[in-house]
Every structure is written in structure tokens, then in C-alpha cells.
Design a protein around this motif. Sequence first.
Motif, PDB file in Angstrom:
ATOM      1  N   ARG A  76     -17.631  39.206  55.724  1.00  0.00           N
ATOM      2  CA  ARG A  76     -16.566  38.869  56.669  1.00  0.00           C
ATOM      3  C   ARG A  76     -15.799  37.635  56.218  1.00  0.00           C
ATOM      4  O   ARG A  76     -16.348  36.744  55.586  1.00  0.00           O
ATOM      5  N   TYR A 127     -12.406  41.804  58.004  1.00  0.00           N
ATOM      6  CA  TYR A 127     -13.483  41.816  58.996  1.00  0.00           C
ATOM      7  C   TYR A 127     -14.308  43.068  58.783  1.00  0.00           C
ATOM      8  O   TYR A 127     -13.816  44.181  58.868  1.00  0.00           O
ATOM      9  N   ASP A 172     -13.964  35.367  61.551  1.00  0.00           N
ATOM     10  CA  ASP A 172     -15.208  35.296  62.311  1.00  0.00           C
ATOM     11  C   ASP A 172     -15.179  34.133  63.302  1.00  0.00           C
ATOM     12  O   ASP A 172     -15.621  34.264  64.438  1.00  0.00           O
ATOM     13  N   ARG A 173     -14.633  32.995  62.908  1.00  0.00           N
ATOM     14  CA  ARG A 173     -14.534  31.835  63.804  1.00  0.00           C
ATOM     15  C   ARG A 173     -13.568  32.106  64.951  1.00  0.00           C
ATOM     16  O   ARG A 173     -13.840  31.745  66.089  1.00  0.00           O
ATOM     17  N   GLY A 211     -24.831  37.590  74.725  1.00  0.00           N
ATOM     18  CA  GLY A 211     -23.566  37.925  74.078  1.00  0.00           C
ATOM     19  C   GLY A 211     -23.119  39.349  74.272  1.00  0.00           C
ATOM     20  O   GLY A 211     -22.100  39.747  73.720  1.00  0.00           O
ATOM     21  N   ILE A 239     -14.380  34.962  72.182  1.00  0.00           N
ATOM     22  CA  ILE A 239     -15.505  35.379  73.023  1.00  0.00           C
ATOM     23  C   ILE A 239     -16.027  34.218  73.868  1.00  0.00           C
ATOM     24  O   ILE A 239     -16.301  34.373  75.063  1.00  0.00           O
ATOM     25  N   ASP A 240     -16.150  33.034  73.272  1.00  0.00           N
ATOM     26  CA  ASP A 240     -16.752  31.890  73.978  1.00  0.00           C
ATOM     27  C   ASP A 240     -15.809  31.211  74.963  1.00  0.00           C
ATOM     28  O   ASP A 240     -16.251  30.637  75.953  1.00  0.00           O
ATOM     29  N   GLU A 268     -14.866  42.705  69.422  1.00  0.00           N
ATOM     30  CA  GLU A 268     -15.359  43.388  68.223  1.00  0.00           C
ATOM     31  C   GLU A 268     -14.435  44.549  67.858  1.00  0.00           C
ATOM     32  O   GLU A 268     -14.123  44.758  66.692  1.00  0.00           O
ATOM     33  N   ARG A 312     -12.854  35.030  66.219  1.00  0.00           N
ATOM     34  CA  ARG A 312     -13.549  35.986  67.100  1.00  0.00           C
ATOM     35  C   ARG A 312     -14.523  35.249  68.004  1.00  0.00           C
ATOM     36  O   ARG A 312     -14.591  35.508  69.211  1.00  0.00           O
ATOM     37  N   ASP A 313     -15.273  34.303  67.463  1.00  0.00           N
ATOM     38  CA  ASP A 313     -16.222  33.536  68.268  1.00  0.00           C
ATOM     39  C   ASP A 313     -15.515  32.710  69.342  1.00  0.00           C
ATOM     40  O   ASP A 313     -15.992  32.610  70.472  1.00  0.00           O
ATOM     41  N   ILE A 314     -14.386  32.114  69.007  1.00  0.00           N
ATOM     42  CA  ILE A 314     -13.637  31.324  69.986  1.00  0.00           C
ATOM     43  C   ILE A 314     -13.095  32.219  71.094  1.00  0.00           C
ATOM     44  O   ILE A 314     -13.143  31.865  72.271  1.00  0.00           O
ATOM     45  N   ARG A 356     -17.058  40.838  74.672  1.00  0.00           N
ATOM     46  CA  ARG A 356     -17.555  40.859  73.286  1.00  0.00           C
ATOM     47  C   ARG A 356     -17.262  42.212  72.641  1.00  0.00           C
ATOM     48  O   ARG A 356     -16.845  42.280  71.487  1.00  0.00           O
TER      49      ARG A 356
END
Length: 77
Positions: A40, A32, A45-46, A14, A52-53, A23, A48-50, A19
Motif C-alpha cells: 500500500r 491501495y 493508508d494514512r 474498527g 475512519i478515525d 475500504e 484512510r485512517d484519518i 470503515r
Amino acid sequence: MSGYDGTTYRLEDGVSLLRDGAEGFFSHVGGYDALGPERRSLAVDRVRDIVIDHPAATLALIAGVAGLAGVFLRRLG
């Protein structure tokens, strides 16, 4: 004798420019807290994960929203 000791080195999972950028971007969003993950916002947070992924899907979604906004603004003016 060689200097190889059999150790395999890998990057931490990661860690990347994407990333780090995500961030940095999300650190400006309310709710955040980078240093306190338990405080958070779950939704932020979800997202942000999407981001990044799935960067390609995120860019496609942003482009679609921007296109629709452009069409809407053109019809108003």
C-alpha cells in the motif's frame, strides 16, 4: 441454572459501516492494495485512517474545500 457462562462478547475493533465504506472507496484509488498491506501507499493508508478515525473533521474539511471551489468557480463565471 442460567445460560450465562461468564464470557464477554465484543465487536472487533474498527468494524463499522464507516470503515467498510472507507475500504470500498480507497480500493478504487491507485496505490491501495486491500489484500497486500505491505504494497500500500503510505500516504493513502494514512488518509484512510484519518477518514475512519475523525469523520467529523473529514466532513468539515471536504465542506470547506467545496465552498472554496464554489467561490472560485463563481468568480470565473
